[in-house]
Structures are given as structure tokens and as C-alpha cells.
Design an enzyme around this catalytic site. Structure first.
Site, PDB file in Angstrom:
ATOM      1  N   GLY A  46       0.855  -1.173   0.000  1.00 25.46           N
ATOM      2  CA  GLY A  46       0.000   0.000   0.000  1.00 25.46           C
ATOM      3  C   GLY A  46       0.892   1.225   0.000  1.00 25.46           C
ATOM      4  O   GLY A  46       1.932   1.237  -0.653  1.00 25.46           O
ATOM      5  N   GLU A  47       0.563   2.199   0.789  1.00 24.89           N
ATOM      6  CA  GLU A  47       1.355   3.425   0.884  1.00 24.89           C
ATOM      7  C   GLU A  47       1.912   3.510   2.300  1.00 24.89           C
ATOM      8  O   GLU A  47       1.179   3.723   3.260  1.00 24.89           O
ATOM      9  CB  GLU A  47       0.485   4.637   0.559  1.00 24.89           C
ATOM     10  CG  GLU A  47       1.227   5.762  -0.131  1.00 24.89           C
ATOM     11  CD  GLU A  47       2.416   6.301   0.662  1.00 24.89           C
ATOM     12  OE1 GLU A  47       2.252   6.700   1.825  1.00 24.89           O
ATOM     13  OE2 GLU A  47       3.524   6.316   0.097  1.00 24.89           O
ATOM     14  N   SER A  48       3.213   3.308   2.439  1.00 30.37           N
ATOM     15  CA  SER A  48       3.830   3.183   3.762  1.00 30.37           C
ATOM     16  C   SER A  48       3.687   4.444   4.611  1.00 30.37           C
ATOM     17  O   SER A  48       3.491   4.357   5.828  1.00 30.37           O
ATOM     18  CB  SER A  48       5.305   2.801   3.636  1.00 30.37           C
ATOM     19  OG  SER A  48       5.999   3.767   2.867  1.00 30.37           O
ATOM     20  N   CYS A  78       6.089  -5.234   0.367  1.00 26.36           N
ATOM     21  CA  CYS A  78       6.226  -3.913  -0.236  1.00 26.36           C
ATOM     22  C   CYS A  78       6.195  -2.804   0.822  1.00 26.36           C
ATOM     23  O   CYS A  78       7.186  -2.567   1.495  1.00 26.36           O
ATOM     24  CB  CYS A  78       5.184  -3.730  -1.335  1.00 26.36           C
ATOM     25  SG  CYS A  78       5.596  -2.428  -2.513  1.00 26.36           S
ATOM     26  N   ARG A 105      13.027   3.264  -1.000  1.00 25.19           N
ATOM     27  CA  ARG A 105      11.629   3.358  -1.437  1.00 25.19           C
ATOM     28  C   ARG A 105      11.549   3.556  -2.955  1.00 25.19           C
ATOM     29  O   ARG A 105      12.390   4.222  -3.528  1.00 25.19           O
ATOM     30  CB  ARG A 105      10.943   4.548  -0.769  1.00 25.19           C
ATOM     31  CG  ARG A 105      10.782   4.458   0.717  1.00 25.19           C
ATOM     32  CD  ARG A 105      10.295   5.783   1.280  1.00 25.19           C
ATOM     33  NE  ARG A 105       9.103   6.230   0.603  1.00 25.19           N
ATOM     34  CZ  ARG A 105       7.869   6.154   1.095  1.00 25.19           C
ATOM     35  NH1 ARG A 105       7.683   5.679   2.298  1.00 25.19           N
ATOM     36  NH2 ARG A 105       6.845   6.573   0.396  1.00 25.19           N
ATOM     37  N   ILE A 132       5.323  -3.658  -7.684  1.00 27.19           N
ATOM     38  CA  ILE A 132       4.539  -2.463  -7.977  1.00 27.19           C
ATOM     39  C   ILE A 132       5.145  -1.304  -7.193  1.00 27.19           C
ATOM     40  O   ILE A 132       5.084  -1.296  -5.965  1.00 27.19           O
ATOM     41  CB  ILE A 132       3.060  -2.652  -7.592  1.00 27.19           C
ATOM     42  CG1 ILE A 132       2.461  -3.857  -8.322  1.00 27.19           C
ATOM     43  CG2 ILE A 132       2.269  -1.375  -7.875  1.00 27.19           C
ATOM     44  CD1 ILE A 132       1.076  -4.245  -7.847  1.00 27.19           C
ATOM     45  N   ARG A 133       5.758  -0.359  -7.914  1.00 24.35           N
ATOM     46  CA  ARG A 133       6.452   0.761  -7.248  1.00 24.35           C
ATOM     47  C   ARG A 133       7.309   0.233  -6.101  1.00 24.35           C
ATOM     48  O   ARG A 133       7.306   0.758  -4.992  1.00 24.35           O
ATOM     49  CB  ARG A 133       5.447   1.787  -6.722  1.00 24.35           C
ATOM     50  CG  ARG A 133       4.746   2.548  -7.799  1.00 24.35           C
ATOM     51  CD  ARG A 133       3.794   3.588  -7.257  1.00 24.35           C
ATOM     52  NE  ARG A 133       4.446   4.440  -6.273  1.00 24.35           N
ATOM     53  CZ  ARG A 133       3.828   5.104  -5.321  1.00 24.35           C
ATOM     54  NH1 ARG A 133       2.534   5.042  -5.215  1.00 24.35           N
ATOM     55  NH2 ARG A 133       4.482   5.854  -4.489  1.00 24.35           N
ATOM     56  N   HIS A 168       4.763  -8.786  -4.247  1.00 21.19           N
ATOM     57  CA  HIS A 168       3.412  -9.100  -3.776  1.00 21.19           C
ATOM     58  C   HIS A 168       3.012 -10.542  -4.083  1.00 21.19           C
ATOM     59  O   HIS A 168       2.359 -10.799  -5.099  1.00 21.19           O
ATOM     60  CB  HIS A 168       2.402  -8.163  -4.445  1.00 21.19           C
ATOM     61  CG  HIS A 168       2.565  -6.732  -4.079  1.00 21.19           C
ATOM     62  ND1 HIS A 168       1.919  -6.168  -3.002  1.00 21.19           N
ATOM     63  CD2 HIS A 168       3.319  -5.751  -4.626  1.00 21.19           C
ATOM     64  CE1 HIS A 168       2.249  -4.897  -2.912  1.00 21.19           C
ATOM     65  NE2 HIS A 168       3.102  -4.617  -3.886  1.00 21.19           N
ATOM     66  N   GLU A 170       0.692 -12.109  -2.709  1.00 24.68           N
ATOM     67  CA  GLU A 170      -0.762 -12.172  -2.572  1.00 24.68           C
ATOM     68  C   GLU A 170      -1.483 -11.845  -3.878  1.00 24.68           C
ATOM     69  O   GLU A 170      -2.685 -12.103  -3.995  1.00 24.68           O
ATOM     70  CB  GLU A 170      -1.233 -11.226  -1.451  1.00 24.68           C
ATOM     71  CG  GLU A 170      -1.235  -9.752  -1.794  1.00 24.68           C
ATOM     72  CD  GLU A 170       0.112  -9.044  -1.722  1.00 24.68           C
ATOM     73  OE1 GLU A 170       0.133  -7.809  -1.879  1.00 24.68           O
ATOM     74  OE2 GLU A 170       1.159  -9.722  -1.520  1.00 24.68           O
TER      75      GLU A 170
END
Length: 184
Positions: A46-48, A78, A105, A132-133, A168, A170
Site C-alpha cells: 500500500g502506501e507506507s 512492499c 523506497r 509495484i512501485r 506481492h 498475494e
């Protein structure tokens, strides 16, 4: 067995579905009381920065860090890797800091730099890795085991009862890493 999945933001639903396929009871973690009775914890992608702020805002931060430091098996993907890392090379913030590694990051670039490849993770050959990013791990302390690499960079580590990945699992149908996590 009951696994808690941090459900403040990010890809928590996909982890829950993967674990349910393995016959595990899952609990979404949104407040401190949700930690009661869990035996393992997942920190999703997600967004850390948002996740870190929400950990503090909800009062979860100290208790989650304490559980991980006390040896609770933890799977981080991630953004979860970023939350665990003790140092970020391109950000002055740190969060839970339970994992003695330095992370960069968005190391593989922004959204357009996302990619997939197959590689060796732990002893699993041909494992699908979705980035992903994604961050990568620039350095590890000597007691951290490297369990996956991509494009010449460390993208997976194991330290005590923590598994931290840049990618990821998942988002694939391959449940081997989740199964390994349950065996810790």
C-alpha cells in the site's frame, strides 16, 4: 490459528483471501483490540507513509512493534517491508524499525516501473514475483538472511520470525510463501 492482517490501507484483502485458501482464520486489524488472540500478523503493501500515520493515529503502532519484537511471526510485503526497516536510504522517516536493513523506497521506479518476473524465493524455484512501485533492500545486517533477489538487488529477507518482501505474493495464485509463513 488466527492471523491478523493490518487493514488500515493497501492490499490487505488479497492477503486475507490467500490465507483463507490455506484454511486459516483471518482478522482485520484496525484498532488495538483487534490484536487480541492473533498468532501471526501480515503487513500488506500500500502506501507506507499513510500506513505509518494510521498506525500512530489508531494507537496500534507501539503494540504492533512490541508483538513483532517479542517474536510474533510477521509477513510484510512492499510497504510492509518499508514499515519494518530500520533505515530508509531515501527518506528520513522510519516506522516500526524491527528489521535491521536499509531500504530504498520506489527503487525500481514509479508505477510505470512495475514489473513481474519469476525467480527463486527461499527454496521455491520459479516463484512469480509482482513488483509495484517496489522498494529494494540496499543492505542487511549479518544476521538477516537474503531469500530473494531481482535485477541484482535484494528483494526478500528473513530475520528471526519476520519475512519481508519487496514484491506481492498475494497478487498471484502461488501460496507457497503464505504457507511457509504459517509454518513459522
Amino acid at each position: 490459528m488466527k492471523v491478523g492482517v493490518l487493514a488500515l490501507q493497501g492490499a490487505f484483502y488479497e492477503h486475507i483471501e490467500a490465507l483463507k485458501h490455506l484454511g486459516v482464520q483471518c482478522k482485520e486489524i484496525r484498532k488495538v483490540e483487534d490484536l487480541d488472540g492473533i498468532e501471526r500478523i501480515v503487513l500488506p503493501g500500500g502506501e507506507s507513509t499513510v500506513q505509518g500515520k494510521l498506525l500512530h493515529k489508531t494507537g496500534l503502532f507501539e503494540r504492533v512493534r512490541e508483538l513483532i519484537n517479542d517474536g510474533m511471526p510477521t509477513l510484510a510485503t512492499c510497504a510492509g517491508l518499508i514499515l519494518l526497516s530500520s533505515h530508509l536510504s531515501n527518506d528520513e522517516n522510519t516506522y516500526l524499525a524491527t528489521l535491521p536493513v536499509t531500504v530504498r523506497r520506489n527503487a525500481f521506479g514509479r508505477q510505470l516501473g512495475s514489473y513481474e518476473e519469476r525467480g527463486k524465493v527461499l527454496d521455491y524455484e520459479d516463484f512469480p514475483m509482482v513488483f509495484i512501485r517496489a522498494p529494494y533492500i540496499e543492505s542487511v545486517s549479518e544476521d538477516v538472511d537474503t531469500i530473494a533477489t531481482s535485477k541484482g538487488h535484494i528483494v526478500g529477507v528473513k530475520y528471526k520470525s519476520q519475512i519481508a518482501l519487496s514484491f506481492h505474493p498475494e497478487l498471484t495464485n502461488d501460496l507457497r510463501i503464505h504457507d511457509y509463513f504459517l509454518s513459522l
